[in-house]
Scaffold this motif. Structure first.
Motif, PDB file in Angstrom:
ATOM      1  N   LEU A 160       0.831  -1.199   0.000  1.00  0.00           N
ATOM      2  CA  LEU A 160       0.000   0.000   0.000  1.00  0.00           C
ATOM      3  C   LEU A 160       0.864   1.248   0.000  1.00  0.00           C
ATOM      4  O   LEU A 160       2.008   1.212   0.467  1.00  0.00           O
ATOM      5  N   PRO A 161       0.348   2.364  -0.513  1.00  0.00           N
ATOM      6  CA  PRO A 161       1.114   3.617  -0.463  1.00  0.00           C
ATOM      7  C   PRO A 161       1.416   4.021   0.974  1.00  0.00           C
ATOM      8  O   PRO A 161       0.672   3.692   1.904  1.00  0.00           O
ATOM      9  N   GLY A 162       2.530   4.752   1.145  1.00  0.00           N
ATOM     10  CA  GLY A 162       2.921   5.229   2.453  1.00  0.00           C
ATOM     11  C   GLY A 162       2.032   6.347   2.942  1.00  0.00           C
ATOM     12  O   GLY A 162       1.106   6.788   2.253  1.00  0.00           O
ATOM     13  N   PRO A 163       2.306   6.856   4.143  1.00  0.00           N
ATOM     14  CA  PRO A 163       1.423   7.888   4.730  1.00  0.00           C
ATOM     15  C   PRO A 163       1.352   9.167   3.917  1.00  0.00           C
ATOM     16  O   PRO A 163       0.282   9.767   3.800  1.00  0.00           O
ATOM     17  N   LEU A 164       2.469   9.623   3.337  1.00  0.00           N
ATOM     18  CA  LEU A 164       2.435  10.867   2.567  1.00  0.00           C
ATOM     19  C   LEU A 164       1.588  10.717   1.310  1.00  0.00           C
ATOM     20  O   LEU A 164       0.755  11.585   0.990  1.00  0.00           O
ATOM     21  N   LEU A 165       1.787   9.614   0.594  1.00  0.00           N
ATOM     22  CA  LEU A 165       0.970   9.382  -0.598  1.00  0.00           C
ATOM     23  C   LEU A 165      -0.493   9.164  -0.218  1.00  0.00           C
ATOM     24  O   LEU A 165      -1.401   9.554  -0.962  1.00  0.00           O
ATOM     25  N   THR A 166      -0.725   8.560   0.929  1.00  0.00           N
ATOM     26  CA  THR A 166      -2.100   8.349   1.381  1.00  0.00           C
ATOM     27  C   THR A 166      -2.797   9.670   1.657  1.00  0.00           C
ATOM     28  O   THR A 166      -3.973   9.851   1.325  1.00  0.00           O
ATOM     29  N   LEU A 167      -2.082  10.607   2.266  1.00  0.00           N
ATOM     30  CA  LEU A 167      -2.656  11.939   2.474  1.00  0.00           C
ATOM     31  C   LEU A 167      -2.949  12.607   1.134  1.00  0.00           C
ATOM     32  O   LEU A 167      -3.967  13.301   0.982  1.00  0.00           O
ATOM     33  N   GLY A 168      -2.067  12.405   0.158  1.00  0.00           N
ATOM     34  CA  GLY A 168      -2.336  12.910  -1.186  1.00  0.00           C
ATOM     35  C   GLY A 168      -3.559  12.255  -1.804  1.00  0.00           C
ATOM     36  O   GLY A 168      -4.354  12.914  -2.489  1.00  0.00           O
ATOM     37  N   GLN A 169      -3.718  10.942  -1.560  1.00  0.00           N
ATOM     38  CA  GLN A 169      -4.907  10.248  -2.040  1.00  0.00           C
ATOM     39  C   GLN A 169      -6.175  10.856  -1.444  1.00  0.00           C
ATOM     40  O   GLN A 169      -7.170  11.069  -2.144  1.00  0.00           O
ATOM     41  N   MET A 170      -6.140  11.110  -0.149  1.00  0.00           N
ATOM     42  CA  MET A 170      -7.308  11.687   0.510  1.00  0.00           C
ATOM     43  C   MET A 170      -7.650  13.056  -0.070  1.00  0.00           C
ATOM     44  O   MET A 170      -8.818  13.367  -0.330  1.00  0.00           O
ATOM     45  N   ALA A 171      -6.624  13.889  -0.278  1.00  0.00           N
ATOM     46  CA  ALA A 171      -6.861  15.228  -0.818  1.00  0.00           C
ATOM     47  C   ALA A 171      -7.469  15.149  -2.218  1.00  0.00           C
ATOM     48  O   ALA A 171      -8.451  15.859  -2.529  1.00  0.00           O
ATOM     49  N   LEU A 172      -6.920  14.294  -3.077  1.00  0.00           N
ATOM     50  CA  LEU A 172      -7.466  14.146  -4.426  1.00  0.00           C
ATOM     51  C   LEU A 172      -8.888  13.601  -4.383  1.00  0.00           C
ATOM     52  O   LEU A 172      -9.766  14.046  -5.138  1.00  0.00           O
ATOM     53  N   GLY A 173      -9.123  12.628  -3.495  1.00  0.00           N
ATOM     54  CA  GLY A 173     -10.459  12.055  -3.377  1.00  0.00           C
ATOM     55  C   GLY A 173     -11.480  13.081  -2.953  1.00  0.00           C
ATOM     56  O   GLY A 173     -12.609  13.115  -3.468  1.00  0.00           O
ATOM     57  N   VAL A 174     -11.103  13.953  -2.015  1.00  0.00           N
ATOM     58  CA  VAL A 174     -12.020  14.998  -1.560  1.00  0.00           C
ATOM     59  C   VAL A 174     -12.324  15.970  -2.697  1.00  0.00           C
ATOM     60  O   VAL A 174     -13.474  16.376  -2.903  1.00  0.00           O
TER      61      VAL A 174
END
Length: 354
Positions: free
Chosen positions: A232-246
């Motif tokens: 799975l992507p790391g925490p930084l990429l995950t935060l980026g995923q959340m931002a893009l998803g929002v």
């Protein structure tokens, strides 16, 4: 002779011990349980999908039975040009954010692909999966058709599709959690729960996202894979995923929000939460584009003049689904034409060299 037949030392005959195996992780145990109960889970999923579709269609058919055709036509005619322009603008922003889904997934997998190819693959795959349904099948098939000639294997494309799907659900979860926390009172008028219960639901969703962040941080620190070699992507990429998803979810919900009657009595945070929940039910139903399920949920949640709301939903289907789908088909046709033209030029060039 006796010396020649000396017995070998016992150490040479000792069996070689296998290295100690790692104890199974919680993820391994979960995957093993899912495999053992695969047939039961499949039947439960089909039953849940059937119940969602049956309930939504019942509500939708009852709503259609009370629609006044004259009011419906008047609602469509009364939609202003500024509403259409805003809806198309938010639709474009949503699909632009969707290209970032593939971009983040490719970065996580360590694959370098030109952005123009990423944008085409992402836009066309989502336009097809949103309209036809079954995103894991339709989206992956379109991505393979685009990314395959670029050198990506089927396994890499499957991993890319999975990471992009996680991005979508992370964004939707964050929108739902924040919506239940910040707009608990307006949402209470929709779900008829006490505002405190809505805040508890929102806090639970946000807590689940925080736990997920902590878990993937631990997996990243241990350099552990979830399934096979998939990480799975790391925490930084995950935060980026959340931002893009929002950005994607808010833009998509805004594309419908601006088409609703101008006298709507609820704010955007509550509607974005309702939109996310309706999208979840549409995906769970496996109906193409969540057709019927999505509309029934929005109609029940928004309230007011059902003629006007249904007209807005019909226009939204055209703006967010039909137009991008037609554009995606044209784009795929253009890509195929370019490929055939290049192949023809290479064949003609090789023939002239001979």
């Amino acid at each position: 002779m006796a010396q020649a037949q000396k017995r070998r030392p016992a150490s040479n005959w000792a069996p070689i011990e296998a290295p100690p195996s790692k104890p199974p992780t919680s993820v391994d145990r979960l995957i093993d349980a899912l495999r053992r109960h695969r047939s039961s889970l499949r039947r439960a999923g089909l039953a849940a999908s059937f119940l969602i579709i049956a309930g939504a269609l019942t509500i939708f058919v009852r709503t259609l039975a009370h629609i006044d055709p004259s009011k419906f036509k008047a609602a469509i005619a009364g939609t202003g040009g500024d509403q259409f322009m805003l809806s198309f603008a938010f639709t474009a922003l949503s699909y632009l954010a969707l290209t970032g889904y593939d971009g983040l997934a490719l970065r996580h997998l360590g694959i370098k692909v030109p952005y123009r190819l990423t944008a085409v693959a992402s836009f066309t795959s989502y336009a097809f999966s949103f309209t036809l349904g079954f995103p894991l099948v339709t989206g992956a098939a379109v991505r393979y058709w685009i990314y395959g000639p670029a050198g990506l294997s089927a396994g890499k494309i499957a991993a890319l599709t999975a990471v992009a799907g996680i991005t979508f659900w992370l964004g939707m979860g964050l929108v739902v959690g924040a919506g239940f926390l910040s707009a608990s009172d307006p949402i209470a008028e929709i779900d008829h729960f006490h505002p405190l219960a809505n805040r508890l639901i929102g806090a639970g969703v946000i807590t689940a996202l925080i736990v997920y962040l902590a878990w993937i941080s631990r997996m990243r620190w241990r350099n552990a894979a979830v399934l096979g070699d998939f990480k799975l992507p790391g925490p930084l990429l995950t935060l980026g995923q959340m931002a893009l998803g929002v950005i994607d979810i808010c833009s998509a919900s805004a594309a419908l929000y601006v088409l609703l009657p101008r006298d709507k009595s609820f704010g955007f945070p509550a509607f974005a939460t309702l939109y996310s929940f309706a999208s979840m039910l549409g995906i769970a139903s496996h109906a193409p584009g969540g057709l019927g399920v999505f509309e029934a949920t929005i109609l029940q949640g928004v309230g007011g003049s059902q003629d006007a709301v249904l007209a807005s939903l019909l226009l939204f289907r055209g703006v967010y689904y039909v137009v991008p789908f037609i554009a995606a088909m044209a784009m795929l046709g253009g890509v195929e034409s370019v490929r055939r033209w290049r192949s023809l030029r290479e064949a003609m060039s090789a023939r002239q060299d001979d």
